[in-house]
Design a protein around this motif. Structure first.
Motif, PDB file in Angstrom:
ATOM      1  N   MET A  67       0.822  -1.208   0.000  1.00 39.26           N
ATOM      2  CA  MET A  67       0.000   0.000   0.000  1.00 39.26           C
ATOM      3  C   MET A  67       0.860   1.264   0.000  1.00 39.26           C
ATOM      4  SD  MET A  67      -2.912   1.328   0.010  1.00 39.26           S
ATOM      5  CE  MET A  67      -4.120   2.376   0.698  1.00 39.26           C
ATOM      6  N   LYS A 104       3.643   1.701  -1.488  1.00 39.82           N
ATOM      7  CA  LYS A 104       4.474   1.762  -2.693  1.00 39.82           C
ATOM      8  C   LYS A 104       3.569   2.018  -3.898  1.00 39.82           C
ATOM      9  CE  LYS A 104       7.777  -1.271  -0.604  1.00 39.82           C
ATOM     10  NZ  LYS A 104       9.169  -1.105  -0.741  1.00 39.82           N
ATOM     11  N   PRO A 105       2.961   3.202  -3.950  1.00 40.91           N
ATOM     12  CA  PRO A 105       1.964   3.473  -4.988  1.00 40.91           C
ATOM     13  C   PRO A 105       2.491   3.361  -6.416  1.00 40.91           C
ATOM     14  CG  PRO A 105       2.518   5.480  -3.790  1.00 40.91           C
ATOM     15  CD  PRO A 105       3.154   4.347  -3.054  1.00 40.91           C
ATOM     16  N   ALA A 106       3.777   3.500  -6.626  1.00 37.66           N
ATOM     17  CA  ALA A 106       4.311   3.355  -7.983  1.00 37.66           C
ATOM     18  C   ALA A 106       4.031   1.958  -8.536  1.00 37.66           C
ATOM     19  CB  ALA A 106       5.814   3.635  -7.998  1.00 37.66           C
ATOM     20  N   TRP A 142       1.197   0.207  -7.994  1.00 38.24           N
ATOM     21  CA  TRP A 142      -0.222  -0.097  -8.188  1.00 38.24           C
ATOM     22  C   TRP A 142      -1.099   1.061  -8.683  1.00 38.24           C
ATOM     23  CZ3 TRP A 142      -2.962   3.059  -5.054  1.00 38.24           C
ATOM     24  CH2 TRP A 142      -2.370   3.464  -3.846  1.00 38.24           C
ATOM     25  N   THR A 143      -0.618   2.278  -8.646  1.00 39.55           N
ATOM     26  CA  THR A 143      -1.458   3.424  -8.990  1.00 39.55           C
ATOM     27  C   THR A 143      -2.099   3.286 -10.375  1.00 39.55           C
ATOM     28  OG1 THR A 143      -0.182   4.892  -7.565  1.00 39.55           O
ATOM     29  CG2 THR A 143      -1.491   5.934  -9.301  1.00 39.55           C
ATOM     30  N   ASN A 144      -1.322   2.909 -11.380  1.00 38.42           N
ATOM     31  CA  ASN A 144      -1.885   2.800 -12.728  1.00 38.42           C
ATOM     32  C   ASN A 144      -3.004   1.763 -12.771  1.00 38.42           C
ATOM     33  OD1 ASN A 144      -0.184   4.759 -13.696  1.00 38.42           O
ATOM     34  ND2 ASN A 144       1.311   3.324 -14.535  1.00 38.42           N
ATOM     35  N   ARG A 145      -2.814   0.636 -12.107  1.00 39.97           N
ATOM     36  CA  ARG A 145      -3.839  -0.415 -12.093  1.00 39.97           C
ATOM     37  C   ARG A 145      -5.113   0.058 -11.401  1.00 39.97           C
ATOM     38  NH1 ARG A 145      -3.074  -5.301 -14.831  1.00 39.97           N
ATOM     39  NH2 ARG A 145      -0.857  -5.639 -14.999  1.00 39.97           N
ATOM     40  N   VAL A 146      -4.961   0.734 -10.290  1.00 34.82           N
ATOM     41  CA  VAL A 146      -6.136   1.232  -9.570  1.00 34.82           C
ATOM     42  C   VAL A 146      -6.836   2.315 -10.384  1.00 34.82           C
ATOM     43  CG1 VAL A 146      -6.918   2.450  -7.487  1.00 34.82           C
ATOM     44  CG2 VAL A 146      -5.299   0.554  -7.288  1.00 34.82           C
ATOM     45  N   ASP A 147      -6.067   3.191 -10.991  1.00 37.55           N
ATOM     46  CA  ASP A 147      -6.672   4.232 -11.833  1.00 37.55           C
ATOM     47  C   ASP A 147      -7.478   3.608 -12.979  1.00 37.55           C
ATOM     48  OD1 ASP A 147      -5.559   6.212 -10.253  1.00 37.55           O
ATOM     49  OD2 ASP A 147      -3.979   6.735 -11.695  1.00 37.55           O
ATOM     50  N   GLN A 148      -6.925   2.594 -13.624  1.00 33.82           N
ATOM     51  CA  GLN A 148      -7.633   1.905 -14.713  1.00 33.82           C
ATOM     52  C   GLN A 148      -8.909   1.235 -14.193  1.00 33.82           C
ATOM     53  OE1 GLN A 148      -4.717  -0.807 -16.274  1.00 33.82           O
ATOM     54  NE2 GLN A 148      -3.436   0.825 -17.099  1.00 33.82           N
ATOM     55  N   TYR A 149      -8.792   0.618 -13.037  1.00 34.46           N
ATOM     56  CA  TYR A 149      -9.924  -0.065 -12.432  1.00 34.46           C
ATOM     57  C   TYR A 149     -11.051   0.917 -12.107  1.00 34.46           C
ATOM     58  CZ  TYR A 149     -12.539  -2.692  -8.912  1.00 34.46           C
ATOM     59  OH  TYR A 149     -13.549  -3.289  -8.181  1.00 34.46           O
TER      60      TYR A 149
END
Length: 187
Positions: A167, A169-171, A173-180
Motif C-alpha cells: 500500500m 508503494k503506490p508506484a 499499483w497506482t496505474n492499475r487502480v486508476d484503470q480499475y
C-alpha cells in the motif's frame, strides 16, 4: 467530484472502542482457532455495517458509485463484505488481504472461506498482492483468488514486487487502480 472515506474499525487507528477481531483468550494475539477467528471477522462486518449506514444517511453521497477497499484484514473484509451486502458497491479492492497469516495453520481454512463470501457480489474486484508478503504467501493469495473465481466471483489478480507494505508503494499499483476506477465509472 468524488470523495474518499478512510474509516477505522473499533480499536484500530485512532478510533474508539476495544479491538476484538478474533484475539486469543490468553491475550497473546490473534487466535488460530477457526471459530474465534470467524467471530472476529463477523465483528469487523458490524463495523463496516455502521459505516455503510452512515453513508446511506448522507445526501451528498451518490449511493450508486460506492467502492470499497482495504489493506490486510481490511482487504479480505472489503471483498467479503461486497458479497455479503450485495448491491451496495460497484467495486472492491483488496490490498494484501487475509484474515489469518501463515503463522496459523488454520489460515488455509479461514481465508478462503471468508473470501468466498464475496463471490456473490457480481462486481469486478481488484486484488493487489505483494509477492514477498511476510504474512500471506503469494501462492496462498492466488489460491484464495482461484477459489473466489470458482465460487462465481469476478476479478483481476496482480502480484507486485513488494511485501506486506505494498500500500505504501503506490508506484507499483497506482496505474492499475486508476484503470480499475475508470472502468467502474463507465458502468
Amino acid at each position: 467530484m468524488g470523495a474518499i472515506l478512510f474509516p477505522q474499525r473499533r480499536g484500530r487507528g485512532k478510533s474508539g472502542g476495544n479491538y476484538g477481531e478474533g484475539l486469543a483468550l490468553d491475550g497473546s494475539g490473534y487466535s488460530c482457532n477457526v471459530d474465534i477467528a470467524i467471530a472476529g471477522f463477523e465483528r469487523a462486518v458490524e463495523d463496516v455495517d455502521a459505516v455503510v449506514r452512515h453513508l446511506r444517511g448522507r445526501p451528498d453521497v451518490d449511493q450508486s458509485r460506492l467502492a470499497i477497499a482495504g489493506v490486510s484484514r481490511g482487504g479480505i473484509l472489503a471483498i467479503a463484505y461486497a458479497g455479503m451486502r450485495p448491491n451496495t458497491f460497484k467495486g472492491a479492492i483488496n490490498f494484501n488481504g487475509g484474515w489469518l497469516g501463515r503463522g496459523c495453520a488454520s489460515h488455509e481454512i479461514v481465508n478462503p472461506s471468508i473470501f468466498e463470501r464475496g463471490a456473490s457480489a457480481g462486481i469486478p474486484t481488484l486484488w493487489l498482492h505483494g509477492s514477498y508478503d511476510q504474512y500471506y504467501r503469494i501462492e496462498h493469495c492466488r489460491e484464495n483468488f482461484e477459489r473466489f473465481l470458482l465460487a462465481g466471483g469476478q476479478g483481476t489478480f496482480i502480484a507486485a514486487s513488494a511485501g506486506h507494505a505494498l500500500m505504501f508503494k503506490p508506484a507499483l499499483w497506482t496505474n492499475r487502480v486508476d484503470q480499475y476506477i475508470a472502468a467502474l465509472s463507465k458502468e
